[in-house]
Design a protein around this motif. Structure first.
Motif, PDB file in Angstrom:
ATOM      1  N   GLY A 140       0.799  -1.214   0.000  1.00 59.74           N
ATOM      2  CA  GLY A 140       0.000   0.000   0.000  1.00 59.74           C
ATOM      3  C   GLY A 140       0.835   1.269   0.000  1.00 59.74           C
ATOM      4  O   GLY A 140       1.982   1.290  -0.463  1.00 59.74           O
ATOM      5  N   TRP A 141       0.248   2.342   0.531  1.00 59.64           N
ATOM      6  CA  TRP A 141       0.916   3.640   0.519  1.00 59.64           C
ATOM      7  C   TRP A 141       2.236   3.639   1.277  1.00 59.64           C
ATOM      8  O   TRP A 141       3.206   4.261   0.836  1.00 59.64           O
ATOM      9  CB  TRP A 141      -0.005   4.729   1.070  1.00 59.64           C
ATOM     10  N   ALA A 142       2.310   2.984   2.424  1.00 55.49           N
ATOM     11  CA  ALA A 142       3.561   2.984   3.189  1.00 55.49           C
ATOM     12  C   ALA A 142       4.700   2.402   2.353  1.00 55.49           C
ATOM     13  O   ALA A 142       5.816   2.926   2.338  1.00 55.49           O
ATOM     14  CB  ALA A 142       3.391   2.196   4.491  1.00 55.49           C
ATOM     15  N   TRP A 143       4.423   1.347   1.633  1.00 55.01           N
ATOM     16  CA  TRP A 143       5.420   0.682   0.788  1.00 55.01           C
ATOM     17  C   TRP A 143       5.815   1.576  -0.386  1.00 55.01           C
ATOM     18  O   TRP A 143       6.995   1.754  -0.684  1.00 55.01           O
ATOM     19  CB  TRP A 143       4.835  -0.646   0.322  1.00 55.01           C
ATOM     20  N   VAL A 144       4.812   2.150  -1.075  1.00 60.53           N
ATOM     21  CA  VAL A 144       5.084   3.018  -2.230  1.00 60.53           C
ATOM     22  C   VAL A 144       5.924   4.220  -1.812  1.00 60.53           C
ATOM     23  O   VAL A 144       6.919   4.562  -2.460  1.00 60.53           O
ATOM     24  CB  VAL A 144       3.762   3.477  -2.888  1.00 60.53           C
ATOM     25  N   LEU A 145       5.539   4.867  -0.711  1.00 62.45           N
ATOM     26  CA  LEU A 145       6.258   6.069  -0.280  1.00 62.45           C
ATOM     27  C   LEU A 145       7.657   5.754   0.242  1.00 62.45           C
ATOM     28  O   LEU A 145       8.587   6.532   0.028  1.00 62.45           O
ATOM     29  CB  LEU A 145       5.436   6.820   0.759  1.00 62.45           C
ATOM     30  N   SER A 146       7.812   4.620   0.885  1.00 58.76           N
ATOM     31  CA  SER A 146       9.155   4.201   1.317  1.00 58.76           C
ATOM     32  C   SER A 146      10.059   3.969   0.125  1.00 58.76           C
ATOM     33  O   SER A 146      11.237   4.336   0.128  1.00 58.76           O
ATOM     34  CB  SER A 146       9.074   2.923   2.162  1.00 58.76           C
ATOM     35  N   ASP A 147       9.509   3.370  -0.924  1.00 59.56           N
ATOM     36  CA  ASP A 147      10.274   3.110  -2.138  1.00 59.56           C
ATOM     37  C   ASP A 147      10.622   4.417  -2.854  1.00 59.56           C
ATOM     38  O   ASP A 147      11.735   4.579  -3.364  1.00 59.56           O
ATOM     39  CB  ASP A 147       9.490   2.170  -3.049  1.00 59.56           C
ATOM     40  N   LEU A 148       9.680   5.353  -2.886  1.00 61.59           N
ATOM     41  CA  LEU A 148       9.944   6.676  -3.466  1.00 61.59           C
ATOM     42  C   LEU A 148      11.091   7.356  -2.728  1.00 61.59           C
ATOM     43  O   LEU A 148      12.015   7.898  -3.349  1.00 61.59           O
ATOM     44  CB  LEU A 148       8.678   7.536  -3.390  1.00 61.59           C
ATOM     45  N   LYS A 149      11.063   7.321  -1.413  1.00 66.48           N
ATOM     46  CA  LYS A 149      12.128   7.916  -0.594  1.00 66.48           C
ATOM     47  C   LYS A 149      13.468   7.268  -0.912  1.00 66.48           C
ATOM     48  O   LYS A 149      14.469   7.960  -1.122  1.00 66.48           O
ATOM     49  CB  LYS A 149      11.784   7.755   0.889  1.00 66.48           C
ATOM     50  N   SER A 150      13.499   5.952  -0.979  1.00 65.12           N
ATOM     51  CA  SER A 150      14.749   5.245  -1.306  1.00 65.12           C
ATOM     52  C   SER A 150      15.288   5.667  -2.660  1.00 65.12           C
ATOM     53  O   SER A 150      16.481   5.935  -2.813  1.00 65.12           O
ATOM     54  CB  SER A 150      14.543   3.730  -1.289  1.00 65.12           C
TER      55      SER A 150
END
Length: 160
Positions: A140-150
């Protein structure tokens, strides 16, 4: 479980880089679910989210999400609608409202807040909260945003 989901992360990047990573299909296809999301960045403009090759091979439609741009204030705020077309139950729940807000902070770190107003969309709420992660639907969003940050901070995304 429906309602509103709010996610806030801090990214060491300029507001312009974060904006581009969200709104440019060349960028947004590099993290998260790896589908290209194309924006017509004007009120009333189309938002088209294309399924990635793996999703299509698994039977997903080529267009996985659609929506409309409601507000555009680069590089600080984007408001859009989104409808998930990959699952008949989610598609039947209709359009939800998604807001990205980027605020510049100290030392080159920006806050990105994503607010997803899901209303009465329990299937979407479960998907975007990461409840189907163990079934292969991603986090979900937590995963997508963590990946964007990385991706923005290291040059490398972790999702595959």
């Amino acid at each position: 479980m429906s309602g509103t989901q709010v996610y806030k992360i801090y990214i060491k990047a300029t507001p312009e880089r974060i904006w581009e990573a969200i709104t440019s299909a060349d960028w947004n296809s590099q993290y998260g679910y790896r589908g290209r999301t194309e924006y017509e960045l004007k009120p009333g403009g189309a938002v088209t989210g294309r399924s990635n090759e793996g999703m299509i091979a698994a039977g997903a439609p080529e267009i996985g999400t659609d929506g409309e741009v409601l507000e555009v204030d680069p590089p600080h705020r984007l408001v859009q609608t989104v409808r998930m077309l990959m699952d008949p139950r989610a598609a039947a729940e209709g359009f939800t409202r998604l807001t990205y807000e980027i605020k510049e902070g100290k030392d080159g770190v920006c806050a990105l807040t994503v607010t997803h107003e899901l209303g009465e969309a329990p299937t979407l709420a479960a998907l975007f909260s990461g409840q189907f992660e163990d079934m292969g639907a991603g986090g979900g969003w937590a995963w997508v945003l963590s990946d964007l940050k990385s991706l923005l901070e290291t040059g490398s995304a972790f999702a595959g």
